[in-house]
Scaffold this active site. Structure first.
Site, PDB file in Angstrom:
ATOM      1  N   CYS A 128       0.796  -1.223  -0.003  1.00  0.00           N
ATOM      2  CA  CYS A 128       0.076  -0.221   0.073  1.00  0.00           C
ATOM      3  C   CYS A 128       0.843   1.110  -0.151  1.00  0.00           C
ATOM      4  O   CYS A 128       2.113   1.202  -0.128  1.00  0.00           O
ATOM      5  CB  CYS A 128      -0.957   0.079   1.199  1.00  0.00           C
ATOM      6  N   ARG A 172      -4.769   1.365  -0.779  1.00  0.00           N
ATOM      7  CA  ARG A 172      -4.585  -0.154  -0.551  1.00  0.00           C
ATOM      8  C   ARG A 172      -4.453  -0.594  -1.816  1.00  0.00           C
ATOM      9  O   ARG A 172      -4.919  -0.691  -2.801  1.00  0.00           O
ATOM     10  CB  ARG A 172      -5.801  -0.439   0.298  1.00  0.00           C
ATOM     11  N   LEU A 173      -3.392  -1.665  -1.789  1.00  0.00           N
ATOM     12  CA  LEU A 173      -3.246  -2.774  -2.611  1.00  0.00           C
ATOM     13  C   LEU A 173      -3.705  -3.850  -2.174  1.00  0.00           C
ATOM     14  O   LEU A 173      -2.819  -4.507  -1.260  1.00  0.00           O
ATOM     15  CB  LEU A 173      -1.761  -2.748  -3.233  1.00  0.00           C
ATOM     16  N   ALA A 174      -4.830  -4.452  -2.311  1.00  0.00           N
ATOM     17  CA  ALA A 174      -5.364  -5.652  -1.655  1.00  0.00           C
ATOM     18  C   ALA A 174      -4.699  -6.852  -1.731  1.00  0.00           C
ATOM     19  O   ALA A 174      -4.600  -7.303  -3.206  1.00  0.00           O
ATOM     20  CB  ALA A 174      -6.924  -5.646  -1.748  1.00  0.00           C
ATOM     21  N   GLU A 188       4.048  -6.553   4.531  1.00  0.00           N
ATOM     22  CA  GLU A 188       3.522  -7.936   4.783  1.00  0.00           C
ATOM     23  C   GLU A 188       4.525  -8.215   6.048  1.00  0.00           C
ATOM     24  O   GLU A 188       5.448  -8.230   6.178  1.00  0.00           O
ATOM     25  CB  GLU A 188       3.889  -8.730   3.713  1.00  0.00           C
ATOM     26  N   SER A 231      11.292 -12.214  -5.596  1.00  0.00           N
ATOM     27  CA  SER A 231      12.672 -11.909  -6.367  1.00  0.00           C
ATOM     28  C   SER A 231      13.661 -12.396  -5.665  1.00  0.00           C
ATOM     29  O   SER A 231      13.578 -12.861  -4.522  1.00  0.00           O
ATOM     30  CB  SER A 231      12.695 -10.376  -6.161  1.00  0.00           C
ATOM     31  N   GLY A 232      14.828 -12.781  -6.593  1.00  0.00           N
ATOM     32  CA  GLY A 232      15.864 -13.168  -6.058  1.00  0.00           C
ATOM     33  C   GLY A 232      16.952 -12.088  -5.344  1.00  0.00           C
ATOM     34  O   GLY A 232      18.220 -12.057  -5.270  1.00  0.00           O
TER      35      GLY A 232
END
Length: 616
Positions: free
Chosen positions: A2, A50-52, A80, A379-380
């Protein structure tokens, strides 16, 4: 993922400032395209886009904890927390009741249970602002490695904050002013913790909490790298690395929206893809989706150099076949990479002209294409910093240099550590970039934790590792965050899990290179998961286009810029030198010339678009 923004002020009524808070919050729309929310009180205003990702219906923000119907704490959060399920169970056992299934509510309840020390319990990537209503105190918290950004600006009676500088600059109390110190930081190609380039603005340092109270602003560290004896033998160490990575990747696959991996055909991204495929298969899901970037004509144009000895494409094919991922290549043209509109998008995502040129453009275009099919990508990134993968970790001359190793490597390969070769000699003399870099290097070296009696190569390689984890990696994390969030794509970085970072940081260098190669521990931990070709492949950085058409487009754009007498960057340039570079009719530009042209074009766009007050 978000975007957050807000304002705390102990001298005015912020309930009358909704229009300003709305403007600040609106700047975060790309970071959070799915929803928005604003919470206002006389002393605090919090905005959220918000990015849900988790608990699509229940995770709306700002999130409020109340007592007898009155708010006691309000949270706006981005990122997260990967151990939120364990924390939720522990909090429930302590009497907390949950209304949602989101990690956001777990973070809010953790503060109510454990107070300001609770960030030490979190495992994840996050940046958040928490307003304690009763104490009238704001907490700004950033994850340990600095994966997620968070900026603030003191105002005398409080502070402004946001996920990106643009959120703060949308408030009339902030000005887009940059002094000599900011310009030095911009051009030095290192990341000074806390420095935000814009005058009066600060970035919350990784692993820190900023407290904004009526009496002022203070900062407290809750995590730092520490030197500890490593007592495990080689076999145990390899097994521990493997076990940690299996747990980390499994945790980071939690998502209520489509998920994928970024695959380059290198050891790091290939291992993440293999572990994701295995974990999804065990759960009855999968196959994992994977995406890679390539360039039109790259097979014909590719020329090996000291850093990139092989193109990515053949190795991507090997991994896809071996692992069984559902793969797609995103192929980009020189015209796309040189498109001024793409450059403008990249600049607006960064708010600063300190990018990586076509590498930024290609990453943004890659993420834009991925976002049409996935919302989360693994991602690495950061494996090279953690395990010692870069070529310069293994170059004795560079290791011995009394400066940042990436700067020493650039000097050895190109004769200069700077890409600022088109700036005027008078400006460069005034800025004294070598002196600035030397000061920042001395500060960083003074921070390095050490074991008693640690000497020689082990001592030096601990320093090299620390420099990369605290000064170089953040450049790459900033790039990945801004380029992905500009498209509404959440990128997760398993190799930044603090448990892995702490463990490998303290493994002896002799163990990290036990087979005489880079990233020996990681290679050994991945031995049964990847094809031999990838396990034997030498480290190759993120790819750059080698199409001569890209350099020609840059020269034409630079020539057009130099023809504009009112271009704001002209007073900063060595115009004669810039004209010579623009007039060069040769083939592909060398990396220094190309980077210098990209920098001049970006600087001009930045000065104009942001109306920068450059106080020199």
């Amino acid at each position: 993922m978000c975007g957050i923004a807000g304002w705390v002020d102990h001298a005015r009524d912020l309930t009358r400032e909704r229009h300003v808070v709305q403007r600040m919050t609106d700047t975060m729309k790309n970071r959070g395209p799915d929803d928005e929310g604003i919470w206002l009180s006389p002393r605090a205003a919090l905005g959220h886009r918000r990015l849900a990702i988790i608990d699509i219906e229940g995770g709306r923000q700002p999130m409020i904890a109340d007592e007898n119907g009155d708010p006691i704490a309000v949270l706006v959060y981005t990122g997260e927390v990967y151990n939120f399920r364990e924390l939720r169970r522990e909090l429930a056992s302590r009497g907390h009741h949950f209304r949602t299934n989101s990690d956001t509510e777990v973070v809010l309840r953790a503060y109510l249970e454990w107070g300001a020390g609770f960030p030490a319990r979190l495992n994840g990537m996050y940046a958040f602002a928490l307003w304690d209503v009763r104490a009238e105190e704001l907490l700004l918290v950033r994850d340990r490695m600095g994966i997620k950004p968070l900026f603030y600006q003191p105002t005398g009676s409080g502070a402004l904050f946001g996920s990106e500088p643009k959120a703060i600059l949308a408030n009339p109390l902030a000005r887009p002013a940059v002094g000599e110190g900011g310009l030095r930081e911009l051009l030095a190609f290192t990341k000074t913790p806390g420095h935000a380039v814009f005058r009066d603005m600060r970035e919350v340092r990784p692993g820190h909490v900023v407290h904004v109270r009526r009496g002022g602003i203070t900062e407290r560290r809750y995590w730092a790298l520490e030197a500890r004896p490593h007592t495990d033998d080689l076999e145990t160490t390899i097994g521990t690395v493997r076990a940690l990575l299996e747990d980390i990747v499994a945790r980071q696959l939690i998502s209520d929206v489509p998920l994928c991996t970024l695959l380059s055909g290198g050891l790091d991204s290939s291992l993440v893809t293999a572990l994701a495929q295995r974990a999804l298969g065990a759960a009855g899901a999968g196959p994992v989706r994977s995406f890679s970037v390539d360039f039109a004509g790259q097979a014909e144009n590719f020329k090996a150099d000291e850093l990139r000895s092989t193109p990515d494409a053949p190795y991507v094919v090997d991994v896809q076949r071996y692992v069984g991922s559902e793969h797609a290549d995103i192929v980009l043209s020189a015209a796309q990479l040189a498109d001024p509109a793409v450059r403008a998008t990249v600049l607006c995502a960064r708010d600063l002209p300190n990018g990586f040129g076509d590498l930024d453009a290609s990453l943004h275009l890659l993420f834009r294409a991925i976002r049409e099919r996935s919302t989360v990508a693994l991602s690495g990134e950061s494996a090279d910093e953690v395990f010692g993968g870069y070529l310069w970790f293994h170059d004795p001359e560079v290791v011995a240099a009394d400066t940042f190793p990436w700067a020493a490597m650039r000097t050895r390969l190109r004769g200069s550590s700077s890409v600022a070769t088109l700036l005027s000699p008078a400006l460069l003399g005034r800025l004294d970039l070598p002196g600035y870099i030397a000061e920042r290097y001395s500060e960083a070296i003074a921070e390095v934790p050490r074991l008693p009696g640690e000497t020689g190569k082990e001592r030096r390689m601990r320093e090299i590792s620390y420099l990369h984890l605290t000064r170089f990696l953040q450049l790459l994390l900033d790039r990945k965050d801004r380029m992905s969030m500009a498209t509404g794509l959440e990128v997760r970085v398993p190799f930044c899990d603090h448990r892995l970072v702490e463990y490998v940081f303290n493994a002896p260098w002799s163990m990290k290179t036990f087979d005489g190669r880079e990233k020996s521990l990681l290679r050994a931990a991945a031995g049964d998961l990847l094809p031999r070709s990838v396990l034997d492949r030498r480290k190759s950085p993120y790819p750059a286009t080698q199409d001569p058409a890209y350099a020609r487009a840059l020269r034409a754009q630079l020539a057009a810029l130099l023809a504009k007498k009112d271009a704001p960057v002209l007073p900063l340039l060595d115009v004669a030198r810039a004209r010579a570079v623009a007039a060069d009719t040769g083939g592909p530009a060398d990396e220094v010339s190309r980077s210098s042209m990209e920098q001049a074009l970006l600087l001009n766009d930045w000065l104009a678009r942001y109306e920068i007050d450059l106080a020199l």
